[in-house]
Design a protein around this motif. Structure first.
Motif, PDB file in Angstrom:
ATOM      1  N   THR A  43       0.792  -1.232   0.000  1.00 12.51           N
ATOM      2  CA  THR A  43       0.000   0.000   0.000  1.00 12.51           C
ATOM      3  C   THR A  43       0.823   1.282   0.000  1.00 12.51           C
ATOM      4  OG1 THR A  43      -0.200  -0.065   2.401  1.00 12.51           O
ATOM      5  CG2 THR A  43      -1.984  -1.071   1.122  1.00 12.51           C
ATOM      6  N   HIS A  44       2.097   1.206   0.231  1.00 17.79           N
ATOM      7  CA  HIS A  44       2.882   2.431   0.388  1.00 17.79           C
ATOM      8  C   HIS A  44       3.549   2.912  -0.889  1.00 17.79           C
ATOM      9  CE1 HIS A  44       2.155   2.238   4.636  1.00 17.79           C
ATOM     10  NE2 HIS A  44       2.652   1.036   4.698  1.00 17.79           N
ATOM     11  N   GLY A  45       3.650   2.068  -1.910  1.00 16.46           N
ATOM     12  CA  GLY A  45       4.291   2.505  -3.139  1.00 16.46           C
ATOM     13  C   GLY A  45       4.907   1.360  -3.916  1.00 16.46           C
ATOM     14  N   THR A  46       5.740   1.743  -4.862  1.00 16.58           N
ATOM     15  CA  THR A  46       6.396   0.777  -5.737  1.00 16.58           C
ATOM     16  C   THR A  46       7.831   0.570  -5.267  1.00 16.58           C
ATOM     17  OG1 THR A  46       5.044   1.455  -7.611  1.00 16.58           O
ATOM     18  CG2 THR A  46       7.093   0.320  -8.128  1.00 16.58           C
ATOM     19  N   TRP A  47       8.216  -0.682  -5.174  1.00 22.29           N
ATOM     20  CA  TRP A  47       9.579  -1.036  -4.801  1.00 22.29           C
ATOM     21  C   TRP A  47      10.480  -0.884  -6.011  1.00 22.29           C
ATOM     22  CZ3 TRP A  47      10.717  -2.215   0.186  1.00 22.29           C
ATOM     23  CH2 TRP A  47       9.657  -2.523   1.018  1.00 22.29           C
ATOM     24  N   ASP A  48      11.698  -0.380  -5.807  1.00 24.40           N
ATOM     25  CA  ASP A  48      12.659  -0.325  -6.907  1.00 24.40           C
ATOM     26  C   ASP A  48      13.083  -1.738  -7.292  1.00 24.40           C
ATOM     27  OD1 ASP A  48      12.755   2.437  -7.322  1.00 24.40           O
ATOM     28  OD2 ASP A  48      14.210   2.712  -5.721  1.00 24.40           O
ATOM     29  N   TYR A  49      13.494  -2.507  -6.315  1.00 20.42           N
ATOM     30  CA  TYR A  49      13.958  -3.885  -6.538  1.00 20.42           C
ATOM     31  C   TYR A  49      13.318  -4.809  -5.514  1.00 20.42           C
ATOM     32  CZ  TYR A  49      17.676  -2.224  -9.572  1.00 20.42           C
ATOM     33  OH  TYR A  49      18.373  -1.646 -10.593  1.00 20.42           O
ATOM     34  N   VAL A  50      12.938  -5.975  -5.983  1.00 22.70           N
ATOM     35  CA  VAL A  50      12.547  -7.052  -5.089  1.00 22.70           C
ATOM     36  C   VAL A  50      13.379  -8.256  -5.498  1.00 22.70           C
ATOM     37  CG1 VAL A  50      10.719  -8.650  -4.383  1.00 22.70           C
ATOM     38  CG2 VAL A  50      10.211  -6.220  -4.661  1.00 22.70           C
ATOM     39  N   ILE A  51      14.106  -8.783  -4.543  1.00 22.19           N
ATOM     40  CA  ILE A  51      14.935  -9.957  -4.779  1.00 22.19           C
ATOM     41  C   ILE A  51      14.337 -11.099  -3.975  1.00 22.19           C
ATOM     42  CG2 ILE A  51      17.239 -10.959  -4.579  1.00 22.19           C
ATOM     43  CD1 ILE A  51      18.298  -8.008  -4.676  1.00 22.19           C
ATOM     44  N   LEU A  52      13.905 -12.125  -4.660  1.00 23.62           N
ATOM     45  CA  LEU A  52      13.268 -13.269  -4.010  1.00 23.62           C
ATOM     46  C   LEU A  52      14.257 -14.421  -3.973  1.00 23.62           C
ATOM     47  CD1 LEU A  52      10.831 -14.724  -2.806  1.00 23.62           C
ATOM     48  CD2 LEU A  52      10.064 -15.201  -5.137  1.00 23.62           C
ATOM     49  N   ASP A  53      14.792 -14.676  -2.789  1.00 19.84           N
ATOM     50  CA  ASP A  53      15.704 -15.803  -2.613  1.00 19.84           C
ATOM     51  C   ASP A  53      14.872 -17.068  -2.424  1.00 19.84           C
ATOM     52  OD1 ASP A  53      18.093 -17.180  -2.369  1.00 19.84           O
ATOM     53  OD2 ASP A  53      18.372 -16.672  -0.256  1.00 19.84           O
ATOM     54  N   GLU A  54      15.435 -18.194  -2.826  1.00 16.96           N
ATOM     55  CA  GLU A  54      14.703 -19.461  -2.795  1.00 16.96           C
ATOM     56  C   GLU A  54      13.386 -19.307  -3.562  1.00 16.96           C
ATOM     57  OE1 GLU A  54      16.094 -22.193  -1.743  1.00 16.96           O
ATOM     58  OE2 GLU A  54      17.833 -21.195  -0.883  1.00 16.96           O
ATOM     59  N   GLY A  55      13.489 -18.701  -4.742  1.00 19.21           N
ATOM     60  CA  GLY A  55      12.322 -18.341  -5.535  1.00 19.21           C
ATOM     61  C   GLY A  55      11.435 -19.489  -5.950  1.00 19.21           C
ATOM     62  N   HIS A  56      11.955 -20.686  -5.916  1.00 18.57           N
ATOM     63  CA  HIS A  56      11.125 -21.835  -6.281  1.00 18.57           C
ATOM     64  C   HIS A  56       9.955 -22.013  -5.318  1.00 18.57           C
ATOM     65  CE1 HIS A  56      14.388 -23.266  -3.676  1.00 18.57           C
ATOM     66  NE2 HIS A  56      13.450 -24.041  -3.138  1.00 18.57           N
ATOM     67  N   VAL A  57       9.951 -21.309  -4.201  1.00 20.56           N
ATOM     68  CA  VAL A  57       8.840 -21.425  -3.260  1.00 20.56           C
ATOM     69  C   VAL A  57       7.539 -20.863  -3.829  1.00 20.56           C
ATOM     70  CG1 VAL A  57      10.297 -21.462  -1.197  1.00 20.56           C
ATOM     71  CG2 VAL A  57       9.380 -19.280  -2.034  1.00 20.56           C
ATOM     72  N   ILE A  58       7.610 -20.127  -4.929  1.00 21.01           N
ATOM     73  CA  ILE A  58       6.383 -19.599  -5.544  1.00 21.01           C
ATOM     74  C   ILE A  58       5.988 -20.409  -6.772  1.00 21.01           C
ATOM     75  CG2 ILE A  58       6.696 -17.271  -4.626  1.00 21.01           C
ATOM     76  CD1 ILE A  58       7.492 -16.461  -7.539  1.00 21.01           C
ATOM     77  N   LYS A  59       6.435 -21.662  -6.843  1.00 24.06           N
ATOM     78  CA  LYS A  59       6.149 -22.513  -7.998  1.00 24.06           C
ATOM     79  C   LYS A  59       4.670 -22.818  -8.146  1.00 24.06           C
ATOM     80  CE  LYS A  59       6.967 -26.793  -5.479  1.00 24.06           C
ATOM     81  NZ  LYS A  59       7.815 -27.962  -5.358  1.00 24.06           N
ATOM     82  N   ASN A  60       3.910 -22.678  -7.069  1.00 28.04           N
ATOM     83  CA  ASN A  60       2.471 -22.901  -7.121  1.00 28.04           C
ATOM     84  C   ASN A  60       1.778 -21.547  -7.004  1.00 28.04           C
ATOM     85  OD1 ASN A  60      -0.228 -23.457  -6.679  1.00 28.04           O
ATOM     86  ND2 ASN A  60       0.132 -25.033  -5.153  1.00 28.04           N
ATOM     87  N   PRO A  61       1.185 -21.049  -8.100  1.00 28.13           N
ATOM     88  CA  PRO A  61       0.565 -19.716  -8.070  1.00 28.13           C
ATOM     89  C   PRO A  61      -0.600 -19.589  -7.096  1.00 28.13           C
ATOM     90  CG  PRO A  61       0.779 -20.516 -10.328  1.00 28.13           C
ATOM     91  CD  PRO A  61       1.137 -21.653  -9.422  1.00 28.13           C
ATOM     92  N   ALA A  62      -1.127 -20.692  -6.590  1.00 25.88           N
ATOM     93  CA  ALA A  62      -2.275 -20.652  -5.689  1.00 25.88           C
ATOM     94  C   ALA A  62      -1.890 -20.435  -4.230  1.00 25.88           C
ATOM     95  CB  ALA A  62      -3.081 -21.943  -5.814  1.00 25.88           C
ATOM     96  N   THR A  63      -0.596 -20.479  -3.892  1.00 26.86           N
ATOM     97  CA  THR A  63      -0.191 -20.323  -2.498  1.00 26.86           C
ATOM     98  C   THR A  63      -0.267 -18.858  -2.065  1.00 26.86           C
ATOM     99  OG1 THR A  63       2.156 -20.021  -3.004  1.00 26.86           O
ATOM    100  CG2 THR A  63       1.380 -22.305  -2.653  1.00 26.86           C
ATOM    101  N   LYS A  64      -0.378 -18.664  -0.762  1.00 32.33           N
ATOM    102  CA  LYS A  64      -0.428 -17.309  -0.215  1.00 32.33           C
ATOM    103  C   LYS A  64       0.848 -16.538  -0.536  1.00 32.33           C
ATOM    104  CE  LYS A  64      -3.569 -18.236   3.606  1.00 32.33           C
ATOM    105  NZ  LYS A  64      -3.734 -18.266   5.068  1.00 32.33           N
ATOM    106  N   LEU A  65       1.992 -17.226  -0.451  1.00 39.49           N
ATOM    107  CA  LEU A  65       3.257 -16.550  -0.729  1.00 39.49           C
ATOM    108  C   LEU A  65       3.330 -16.106  -2.182  1.00 39.49           C
ATOM    109  CD1 LEU A  65       6.032 -15.500   0.027  1.00 39.49           C
ATOM    110  CD2 LEU A  65       6.928 -17.806  -0.351  1.00 39.49           C
ATOM    111  N   SER A  66       2.957 -16.980  -3.096  1.00 38.43           N
ATOM    112  CA  SER A  66       2.984 -16.614  -4.513  1.00 38.43           C
ATOM    113  C   SER A  66       2.068 -15.424  -4.780  1.00 38.43           C
ATOM    114  CB  SER A  66       2.570 -17.808  -5.380  1.00 38.43           C
ATOM    115  OG  SER A  66       2.646 -17.461  -6.746  1.00 38.43           O
ATOM    116  N   LYS A  67       0.880 -15.446  -4.219  1.00 42.07           N
ATOM    117  CA  LYS A  67      -0.055 -14.326  -4.397  1.00 42.07           C
ATOM    118  C   LYS A  67       0.506 -13.045  -3.794  1.00 42.07           C
ATOM    119  CE  LYS A  67      -4.139 -17.243  -4.650  1.00 42.07           C
ATOM    120  NZ  LYS A  67      -5.376 -17.682  -3.989  1.00 42.07           N
ATOM    121  N   ALA A  68       1.136 -13.154  -2.624  1.00 45.13           N
ATOM    122  CA  ALA A  68       1.732 -11.975  -1.988  1.00 45.13           C
ATOM    123  C   ALA A  68       2.848 -11.401  -2.857  1.00 45.13           C
ATOM    124  CB  ALA A  68       2.267 -12.336  -0.604  1.00 45.13           C
TER     125      ALA A  68
END
Length: 165
Positions: A43-68
């Motif tokens: 809600t506060h704005g746009t991030w310049d960079y987002v670095i997602l470590d262990e990115g394979h954790v969002i392999k399922n688009p239906a998870t809360k983390l992937s949606k977040a």
């Protein structure tokens, strides 16, 4: 950010990060904090960079983390993982879709139709010659789509596709 810090303090820090004229700031968060504080991160704005470590954790688009992670507005994204291919190509699509902001791999349906299904059919030991050829074409297309945005060990993707899942 540390989960031991009060939620009020974490929210205050996030607001300060996005204030006009604020000095460059680095915010480090856990996957879990990103999920539990999604509204505060978005809600506060746009991030310049987002670095997602262990990115394979969002392999399922239906998870809360992937949606977040998909809800974060970002100018630049970097996904780090040692295991981009785990069970199937749809999972690979999911991590690449996030990393490219949905701009490179096409829709999930188009990816399945044009890449996933031909490759899967072509890997079947009973595949016909035209199915094997379609798999080769789809594999080349996938490699072309990934080349500009994927840093990998040489031959890694091709080796994974040849071996199968």
């Amino acid at each position: 950010m540390n989960s031991e810090v009060s939620k009020k303090k974490r929210v205050t820090v996030l607001r300060e990060v996005f204030q006009a004229g604020a000095a460059p700031t680095l915010v480090v968060s856990s996957h879990q904090l990103t999920v539990t504080m999604t509204d505060d991160f978005t809600t506060h704005g746009t991030w310049d960079y987002v670095i997602l470590d262990e990115g394979h954790v969002i392999k399922n688009p239906a998870t809360k983390l992937s949606k977040a992670m998909h809800s974060l507005q970002t100018r630049h994204r970097l996904l780090l993982t040692g295991t981009p291919l785990q069970n199937n190509l749809t999972e690979f699509w999911a991590v690449m879709d996030w990393a490219t902001g949905g701009q490179r791999m096409g829709s999930k349906q188009a990816f399945r139709l044009n890449i996933d299904e031909p490759i899967t059919r072509g890997q079947d030991p009973q595949a016909l010659p035209d199915e094997r050829y379609a798999a080769e074409v789809a594999t080349r297309l996938l490699a072309e789509l990934c080349a500009p945005v994927l840093l990998q060990r040489p031959g890694y993707l091709e080796a994974e596709l040849e071996v199968g899942f």
